[in-house]
Design a protein around this motif. Structure first.
Motif, PDB file in Angstrom:
ATOM      1  N   ALA A  25      -7.451  -1.885  10.875  1.00  0.00           N
ATOM      2  CA  ALA A  25      -7.491  -1.627   9.268  1.00  0.00           C
ATOM      3  C   ALA A  25      -7.702  -2.872   8.459  1.00  0.00           C
ATOM      4  N   LYS A  26      -8.625  -2.655   7.648  1.00  0.00           N
ATOM      5  CA  LYS A  26      -8.897  -3.604   6.631  1.00  0.00           C
ATOM      6  C   LYS A  26      -7.866  -3.483   5.428  1.00  0.00           C
ATOM      7  N   ARG A  27      -7.533  -2.602   5.119  1.00  0.00           N
ATOM      8  CA  ARG A  27      -6.620  -2.171   3.779  1.00  0.00           C
ATOM      9  C   ARG A  27      -5.692  -0.985   4.194  1.00  0.00           C
ATOM     10  N   LEU A  28      -4.671  -1.090   3.584  1.00  0.00           N
ATOM     11  CA  LEU A  28      -3.466  -0.129   3.813  1.00  0.00           C
ATOM     12  C   LEU A  28      -2.921   0.146   2.336  1.00  0.00           C
ATOM     13  N   ALA A  29      -2.742   1.374   1.910  1.00  0.00           N
ATOM     14  CA  ALA A  29      -2.030   1.830   0.739  1.00  0.00           C
ATOM     15  C   ALA A  29      -1.023   3.125   1.102  1.00  0.00           C
ATOM     16  N   VAL A  30       0.160   3.000   0.510  1.00  0.00           N
ATOM     17  CA  VAL A  30       0.914   4.039   0.365  1.00  0.00           C
ATOM     18  C   VAL A  30       1.335   4.650  -0.978  1.00  0.00           C
ATOM     19  N   PHE A  31       1.495   5.987  -0.971  1.00  0.00           N
ATOM     20  CA  PHE A  31       1.695   6.740  -2.180  1.00  0.00           C
ATOM     21  C   PHE A  31       2.562   7.729  -1.950  1.00  0.00           C
ATOM     22  N   HIS A  32       3.399   8.141  -2.796  1.00  0.00           N
ATOM     23  CA  HIS A  32       4.534   8.997  -2.844  1.00  0.00           C
ATOM     24  C   HIS A  32       3.737  10.501  -3.140  1.00  0.00           C
ATOM     25  N   PRO A  33       4.301  11.476  -2.091  1.00  0.00           N
ATOM     26  CA  PRO A  33       3.424  12.788  -2.405  1.00  0.00           C
ATOM     27  C   PRO A  33       3.726  13.488  -3.702  1.00  0.00           C
ATOM     28  N   ALA A  34       4.757  13.070  -4.365  1.00  0.00           N
ATOM     29  CA  ALA A  34       5.254  13.935  -5.554  1.00  0.00           C
ATOM     30  C   ALA A  34       4.614  13.281  -6.752  1.00  0.00           C
ATOM     31  N   SER A  35       4.665  11.883  -6.734  1.00  0.00           N
ATOM     32  CA  SER A  35       4.314  11.064  -8.128  1.00  0.00           C
ATOM     33  C   SER A  35       2.613  10.782  -7.875  1.00  0.00           C
ATOM     34  N   HIS A  36       2.244  10.748  -6.590  1.00  0.00           N
ATOM     35  CA  HIS A  36       0.824  10.160  -6.156  1.00  0.00           C
ATOM     36  C   HIS A  36       0.852   8.580  -6.668  1.00  0.00           C
ATOM     37  N   VAL A  37       1.730   7.923  -6.661  1.00  0.00           N
ATOM     38  CA  VAL A  37       1.855   6.359  -7.102  1.00  0.00           C
ATOM     39  C   VAL A  37       2.447   5.730  -5.894  1.00  0.00           C
ATOM     40  N   THR A  38       2.436   4.381  -5.956  1.00  0.00           N
ATOM     41  CA  THR A  38       3.131   3.717  -5.088  1.00  0.00           C
ATOM     42  C   THR A  38       4.424   3.160  -5.574  1.00  0.00           C
ATOM     43  N   GLU A  39       5.545   3.803  -4.990  1.00  0.00           N
ATOM     44  CA  GLU A  39       6.943   3.664  -5.495  1.00  0.00           C
ATOM     45  C   GLU A  39       7.288   2.432  -5.264  1.00  0.00           C
ATOM     46  N   PRO A  40       7.822   1.712  -6.479  1.00  0.00           N
ATOM     47  CA  PRO A  40       8.438   0.400  -6.046  1.00  0.00           C
ATOM     48  C   PRO A  40       9.831   0.496  -5.456  1.00  0.00           C
ATOM     49  N   ASP A  41      10.459   1.381  -5.338  1.00  0.00           N
ATOM     50  CA  ASP A  41      11.793   1.434  -4.799  1.00  0.00           C
ATOM     51  C   ASP A  41      11.794   1.261  -3.074  1.00  0.00           C
ATOM     52  N   SER A  42      10.557   1.666  -2.508  1.00  0.00           N
ATOM     53  CA  SER A  42      10.381   1.684  -1.105  1.00  0.00           C
ATOM     54  C   SER A  42       9.478   0.414  -0.757  1.00  0.00           C
ATOM     55  N   TRP A  43       8.791  -0.067  -1.718  1.00  0.00           N
ATOM     56  CA  TRP A  43       7.684  -0.824  -1.514  1.00  0.00           C
ATOM     57  C   TRP A  43       7.895  -2.090  -0.528  1.00  0.00           C
ATOM     58  N   GLN A  44       9.055  -2.822  -0.619  1.00  0.00           N
ATOM     59  CA  GLN A  44       9.565  -3.887  -0.174  1.00  0.00           C
ATOM     60  C   GLN A  44       9.775  -3.712   1.486  1.00  0.00           C
ATOM     61  N   GLU A  45      10.671  -2.792   1.607  1.00  0.00           N
ATOM     62  CA  GLU A  45      10.961  -2.191   3.053  1.00  0.00           C
ATOM     63  C   GLU A  45       9.688  -1.885   3.650  1.00  0.00           C
ATOM     64  N   LEU A  71      -2.654  -5.397   1.193  1.00  0.00           N
ATOM     65  CA  LEU A  71      -2.025  -4.196   1.074  1.00  0.00           C
ATOM     66  C   LEU A  71      -2.188  -3.861  -0.394  1.00  0.00           C
ATOM     67  N   LEU A  72      -2.570  -2.431  -0.425  1.00  0.00           N
ATOM     68  CA  LEU A  72      -3.076  -2.078  -1.965  1.00  0.00           C
ATOM     69  C   LEU A  72      -1.885  -1.195  -2.645  1.00  0.00           C
ATOM     70  N   ALA A  73      -1.874  -1.202  -3.809  1.00  0.00           N
ATOM     71  CA  ALA A  73      -0.744  -0.415  -4.625  1.00  0.00           C
ATOM     72  C   ALA A  73      -1.601   0.288  -5.845  1.00  0.00           C
ATOM     73  N   GLY A  74      -1.019   1.252  -6.269  1.00  0.00           N
ATOM     74  CA  GLY A  74      -1.753   1.849  -7.329  1.00  0.00           C
ATOM     75  C   GLY A  74      -1.521   3.519  -7.280  1.00  0.00           C
ATOM     76  N   THR A  75      -2.547   4.010  -7.236  1.00  0.00           N
ATOM     77  CA  THR A  75      -2.394   5.519  -7.325  1.00  0.00           C
ATOM     78  C   THR A  75      -3.692   5.960  -6.378  1.00  0.00           C
ATOM     79  N   ARG A  76      -3.396   7.307  -5.853  1.00  0.00           N
ATOM     80  CA  ARG A  76      -4.284   8.190  -5.004  1.00  0.00           C
ATOM     81  C   ARG A  76      -5.210   9.054  -6.108  1.00  0.00           C
ATOM     82  N   ALA A  77      -4.687   9.128  -7.081  1.00  0.00           N
ATOM     83  CA  ALA A  77      -5.082   9.948  -8.244  1.00  0.00           C
ATOM     84  C   ALA A  77      -6.023   9.079  -9.265  1.00  0.00           C
ATOM     85  N   HIS A  78      -5.971   9.618 -10.659  1.00  0.00           N
ATOM     86  CA  HIS A  78      -6.802   9.268 -11.630  1.00  0.00           C
ATOM     87  C   HIS A  78      -6.238   7.700 -12.104  1.00  0.00           C
ATOM     88  N   PHE A  79      -7.193   6.984 -12.964  1.00  0.00           N
ATOM     89  CA  PHE A  79      -6.771   5.951 -13.756  1.00  0.00           C
ATOM     90  C   PHE A  79      -5.613   6.206 -14.582  1.00  0.00           C
TER      91      PHE A  79
END
Length: 628
Positions: free
Chosen positions: A362-382, A396-404
């Protein structure tokens, strides 16, 4: 110049595709006013040749913000001494909705009034019904006064940067001035507010009815009726004869031959890294040398039978291994590319066990919450600690799987220690008309520039970019319907649109752009592994990754439909060209003085582009060597 289509086997457009690309257009003209009735919307409303509104149209949204397809059943146009009267009926059908509407527009020398009356044929749940006004993106920065229902007023402005929240609220009327003319737009039937639709790459600010602060969805019963109207008034100090003469002159300027002179200049950027989404069958995609990555979207399902032991009681990741196996095999063996893994999970740290066997590829890896569709900060560090401990050394990417939109609204919550940011693009969140898809292209560039500001020096990875949404990020029903495929996917139109998109996203800081799926109805190849025009474009540009892109200046106002993307490679000059219009365009291509031709002649020649076309012209390195 010899212009070569991207593929020899161009698909024959169906009747529905032809109707989509060339809807019926009725040109309306009354005194200083001009407009076009395009399908169901009153578009391009101008006064004395100056654009005033992008469009006024009626919308019906179901409980998941989906738009039932509008169909125009009848149009009546009458002109008399009192002005121009237009009436059209529209039926909205789809997603369990059957809704009938009558719209009218009355033009007088000083006003345009658009009225709407709609009735439900049967009951359904809805988030919005009524008129929307689309203001052109050129209004950014314009001063405007908002009149409120209580009689008060507020001085405001259309925002320059993309506004994460509604810039204008509680609207009864709007007032502004342009080139000596004062305009007033008043609303009846509901309270209105304005949102910045550039968040979704729509080319507009939208003033709509029913504020979002009210509860939704609401129950609509059979026979329920909605009545609304908007009144656009113009007052100018110029004599009426001069105003009408200016309108006639502007209308006359629209004709004539379409010839564009394009001047190619110096370096403006580099061809970005290009990726493609795996989709259900990534192995069907033929080899694309230079492909940066295959994007694997892994969506955690709600818990149930067949869930993996490590997934926990509330989630199901049992299908992830098969998706990753297929994508990894295609990426490494066929393309020599890496993986770009996007995991949608409520337990990012807990998902690392499923991802661990594939992290080396993998070159890149991102995670998003299924409800908010964004990278949630409360679980990011873990999650970050877990994935680094598992040996992941990529970005490691952060942001959203949805729109800008979601990145913009959640920017303060986006982890500041992510290596890069990401967001996705689809041009059909609100409108499916071809004109709106085309108009989204410059808004893609604006969204990317705003994302780079939010990134604060970090790179931005844009995508997936798709014609239709991959999922419904704003559904209220909880239904997770399968992504729809657009009938335009395998058409040259989509290659021309994709070229315009790549050109718009060729920005310093945009590290990669991913498009469509590998194969199938949402893909760049068919079930037999044949690339469609968009696939062939991606293949040819992937091979030129990081090559110099030269600037282009085209002076004509009608050049917006034409994209030239000149790439200086070791093999010579390669000019990719696209035409996003239904008319042929001739492009006279010229180089800077002293470049590419003897005796001071800088003309490369004339490039003839057919309607809705994309292709390429190549010049050998002997004639156009790469700069030293």
């Amino acid at each position: 110049m010899s212009f070569q289509p991207l593929t020899d086997d161009q698909p024959e457009p169906s009747a529905s595709v032809q109707a989509r690309l060339a809807p019926p257009v009725r040109v309306l003209s009354a005194g200083p006013w001009t407009a076009r009735l395009v399908g169901d919307e009153l578009a391009h409303i101008s006064f004395a040749g100056r654009p005033v509104l992008r469009a006024v149209k009626a919308v019906v949204r179901d409980q998941d913000w989906r738009t039932p397809q509008p169909s125009v059943r009848s149009v009546e146009i009458k002109q008399d001494d009192n002005g121009l009267h237009t009436r059209w009926t529209v039926v909205f059908a789809g997603y369990g909705v059957d809704y009938d509407a009558v719209l009218s527009a009355v033009f007088t020398p000083a006003t345009v009034e658009i009225s709407f009356e709609g009735t439900a044929a049967h009951g359904f749940r809805s988030n919005r019904i009524g008129l929307v006004v689309l203001h052109p993106p050129a209004d950014a920065g314009k001063d405007i006064t908002v009149e409120h229902p209580d009689g008060g007023s507020t001085a405001s402005q259309f925002p320059l940067d993309v506004s994460p929240h509604q810039p204008l609220m509680d609207i009864a009327a709007l007032e502004w001035a342009d080139a000596g003319t004062a305009f007033r737009l008043s609303f009846t039937g509901d309270v209105f507010e304005t949102e910045d639709q550039r968040n979704w790459t729509d080319a507009s600010f939208k003033t709509y009815s029913t504020p979002l602060s009210r509860p939704f969805p609401v129950d609509i019963a059979a026979g329920d009726t909605v009545r609304q109207s908007v009144l656009l008034e113009a007052a100018t100090l110029e004599p009426q004869e001069a105003v009408e003469a200016a309108a006639v002159a502007a209308a006359g300027d629209a004709g004539g031959p379409r010839v564009v002179t394009a001047h190619i200049g110096g370096e403006s950027g580099r061809v970005p890294a290009l990726a493609v989404v795996a989709g259900p069958q990534p192995g069907l995609l033929p080899a694309i040398p230079g492909l940066d990555a295959i994007v694997v979207e892994l969506v955690e399902e709600s818990g149930g039978a067949g869930q993996s032991e490590s997934a926990g009681s509330g989630s199901d990741r049992s299908g992830w291994a098969a998706q990753l196996d297929a994508a990894a095999a295609a990426a490494a063996a066929v393309h020599g590319a890496g993986l770009d893994i996007r995991a949608v999970t409520a337990d990012p740290a807990g998902a690392v066990a499923e991802l661990a066997p594939y992290l080396a590829e993998a070159k890149r890896l991102a995670v998003f919450h299924p409800a908010s569709h964004v990278t949630e900060p409360d679980s990011w560090q873990e999650f970050k600690a877990s994935v680094r401990a598992a040996g992941f050394g990529g970005s490691l990417l952060a942001g959203t799987r949805a729109h800008f939109t979601e990145l913009n609204r959640d920017s303060s919550r986006t982890p500041s220690d992510a290596d890069a940011l990401t967001f996705s693009i689809t041009p059909q969140m609100h409108s499916t008309e071809a004109a709106h898809i085309i108009d989204s292209v410059p808004m893609q560039r604006l969204a990317a520039l705003n994302a780079l500001q939010l990134a604060g020096g970090r790179p931005v990875h844009v995508g997936p970019v798709t014609l239709l949404p991959r999922f419904n990020a704003v559904a209220t029903s909880g239904d997770d319907a399968e992504a729809e495929a657009d009938e335009l996917q395998d058409q040259p139109f989509t290659a021309a649109w994709m070229l315009a998109s790549i050109s718009a996203l060729t920005l310093d800081g945009v590290a990669s752009v991913s498009y469509f799926e590998a194969s199938g109805p949402r893909g760049i190849s068919d079930v037999d592994g044949r690339l469609n025009p968009a696939g062939e474009l991606l293949k040819q540009l992937a091979a030129l990754r990081d090559s110099v892109v030269l600037s282009v200046e085209a002076g004509q106002a009608d050049a917006d439909a034409v994209t030239l993307y000149p790439v200086q490679s070791p093999e010579g000059l390669v000019i990719f060209a696209g035409n996003l219009s239904g008319a042929a365009v001739a492009v006279d291509v010229r180089l800077p003085d002293g470049a590419g031709a003897g005796d001071g002649d800088t003309a490369l020649g004339r490039l003839d582009l057919g309607p809705w076309s994309a292709g390429v012209v190549r010049f050998p390195a002997a004639d156009f060597p790469a700069p030293s």
